[in-house]
Design an enzyme around this catalytic site. Structure first.
Site, short mmCIF file in Angstrom:
data_model
loop_
_atom_site.label_atom_id
_atom_site.label_comp_id
_atom_site.label_asym_id
_atom_site.label_seq_id
_atom_site.Cartn_x
_atom_site.Cartn_y
_atom_site.Cartn_z
N LYS A 12 55.55 -20.77 37.06
CA LYS A 12 56.59 -21.83 37.25
C LYS A 12 57.56 -22.61 36.27
CE LYS A 12 54.67 -25.97 35.96
NZ LYS A 12 55.15 -26.66 35.10
N ASP A 153 49.39 -28.13 40.24
CA ASP A 153 50.33 -26.99 40.37
C ASP A 153 49.95 -25.82 41.17
OD1 ASP A 153 52.18 -28.23 38.79
OD2 ASP A 153 51.54 -27.16 36.95
P1 ATP Z 1 50.58 -26.75 33.90
O1 ATP Z 1 52.00 -26.17 33.49
O2 ATP Z 1 50.08 -26.26 35.20
O3 ATP Z 1 50.35 -28.03 33.39
P2 ATP Z 1 49.73 -25.24 31.61
O4 ATP Z 1 50.43 -23.58 31.78
O5 ATP Z 1 50.54 -26.05 30.64
O6 ATP Z 1 49.43 -26.05 32.75
P3 ATP Z 1 47.34 -23.62 31.38
O7 ATP Z 1 47.79 -22.31 30.86
O8 ATP Z 1 47.27 -23.56 32.66
O9 ATP Z 1 48.42 -24.81 31.01
O10 ATP Z 1 46.10 -23.82 30.51
C1 ATP Z 1 45.71 -25.22 30.14
C2 ATP Z 1 44.32 -25.09 29.84
O11 ATP Z 1 43.35 -24.64 30.85
C3 ATP Z 1 44.15 -23.89 28.54
O12 ATP Z 1 44.09 -24.63 27.49
C4 ATP Z 1 42.69 -23.38 28.89
O13 ATP Z 1 41.79 -24.14 28.02
C5 ATP Z 1 42.13 -24.03 30.35
N1 ATP Z 1 42.16 -22.88 31.33
C6 ATP Z 1 41.04 -22.79 32.06
N2 ATP Z 1 41.16 -21.64 33.02
C7 ATP Z 1 42.14 -20.93 32.51
C8 ATP Z 1 42.95 -19.96 32.88
N3 ATP Z 1 42.74 -19.08 33.87
N4 ATP Z 1 44.09 -19.62 32.29
C9 ATP Z 1 44.62 -20.27 31.41
N5 ATP Z 1 44.13 -21.51 30.96
C10 ATP Z 1 42.91 -21.97 31.21
#
Ligand code: ATP
Length: 307
Positions: A12, A153
């Site tokens: 997203k 999300d």
């Molecule tokens: P959002 O945009 O929803 O705030 P994000 O994209 O910034 O999230 P993610 O990629 O979801 O962040 O990852 C956040 C943290 O979650 C990572 O640093 C990781 O340690 C943990 N994590 C747990 N499961 C997963 C997964 N399946 N994929 C990615 N990160 C994961």
């Protein structure tokens, strides 16, 4: 034959991300215009040997290796949590599973990578439990209620398309899609930003924000008009934690982006381009300088089973 289920779910961007003051529940109310991109996570779920529990393998070659290595493969992976919670909601034991996650979404990049994995897993588990244990399949609304317990999300990653997210972002109102094609360039950073840290920096800035009518934005008639309406209340907070981001935004606009903006809590920058050709051209130029710049189109569908 052993049961194998394939599912995918989109990344997203927040075209608009309005963030209110921290509430007494410890959360910030948000008013978000979510847009799904055709940058998808692919998840494969296979029935594991009895008694082996859940094993997770994470791979992907379009994002930096450091991103792949940052994803846990134990019980703290969101996909593991999804399997446990989903089985519990159905009153069943957690099944033995082998899970393969093909990651395309930058990790900790503000693009809901983990949430997309959770959404794909919800759809996959819905099918797996139906096939293996004869449980009734849950509706998308029911899946979204479970998803909201896993992350704000996750419900949007189930719905995809264009939608308003309120509450903590988990209350989804789907909108009709935009009437034009959008072409995006996503510049990933080698280091991630933790979402809670960015919200804490936002609190420090003590910004006055107002919630606006986002439904009306779905009627914009061109990428230029959309670009002029994009805002992100977390952008200054992300800049304060990673000052190089504001320069990167400027550079992308100098390279021809209609609008470049930090995506959600960052640090990925989402840049909107007039055409696919222009987005590809800038992506090539940046990739040759060692910058991870991925292209994507907007308006992708939500989590779904793949054939
Ligand atoms: P959002 O945009 O929803 O705030 P994000 O994209 O910034 O999230 P993610 O990629 O979801 O962040 O990852 C956040 C943290 O979650 C990572 O640093 C990781 O340690 C943990 N994590 C747990 N499961 C997963 C997964 N399946 N994929 C990615 N990160 C994961």
């Amino acid at each position: 034959m052993s049961t194998i289920i394939r599912a995918s779910a989109p990344a997203k961007v927040n075209l608009v991300f309005e963030v209110g003051q921290l509430g007494s529940d410890g959360y910030h109310p948000v008013n978000s215009l979510f847009f799904a991109l055709d940058l998808s996570e692919e998840l494969t779920l296979a029935k594991g040997e009895a008694g082996t529990g859940i094993s997770i393998y994470v791979h992907g070659d379009s994002i930096p290796e450091a991103h792949i290595n940052a994803v846990p493969t134990d019980h703290s992976n969101l996909v593991h949590k999804t399997a446990v919670l989903f089985a519990q909601k159905l009153g069943k034991a957690t099944p033995d599973l082998q899970i393969d996650i093909h990651k395309r979404i930058p990790v900790a990049g503000g693009m809901a990578g983990g949430s997309a994995d959770a959404a794909a897993m919800l759809v996959a588990m819905n099918e797996f439990m139906h096939q293996e244990h004869g449980t009734e399949k849950l509706s998308i609304e029911e899946l979204a209620v479970i998803g909201a317990e896993l992350g704000s999300d996750v419900p949007f990653c189930l719905y995809g398309g264009l939608a308003i997210g309120t509450g903590r972002g988990e209350m989804i109102t789907p909108l009709e899609g935009l009437s034009f094609e959008t072409n995006w360039l996503l510049c990933a950073s080698s280091k991630g930003l933790s979402t809670p840290t960015v919200f804490a920096a936002f609190d420090e800035l003590d910004t006055e924000t107002q919630f606006t009518d986002l439904a009306e934005l779905s009627k914009t008639s061109s990428p230029t008009e959309l670009g002029s309406r994009m805002t992100n209340d977390l952008e200054q907070a992300a800049f304060s934690l990673m000052p190089s981001l504001s320069q990167q935004v400027r550079e992308l606009e100098e390279l021809g982006a209609i609008r470049a903006m930090v995506s959600g809590s960052g640090p990925t920058i989402a840049a909107l381009f007039e055409s696919e050709a222009k987005a590809n051209e800038v992506s090539k130029a940046l990739n040759s300088q060692g910058v991870v710049a991925l292209t994507a189109k907007g308006g992708a569908q939500g989590a779904r089973l793949d054939g």
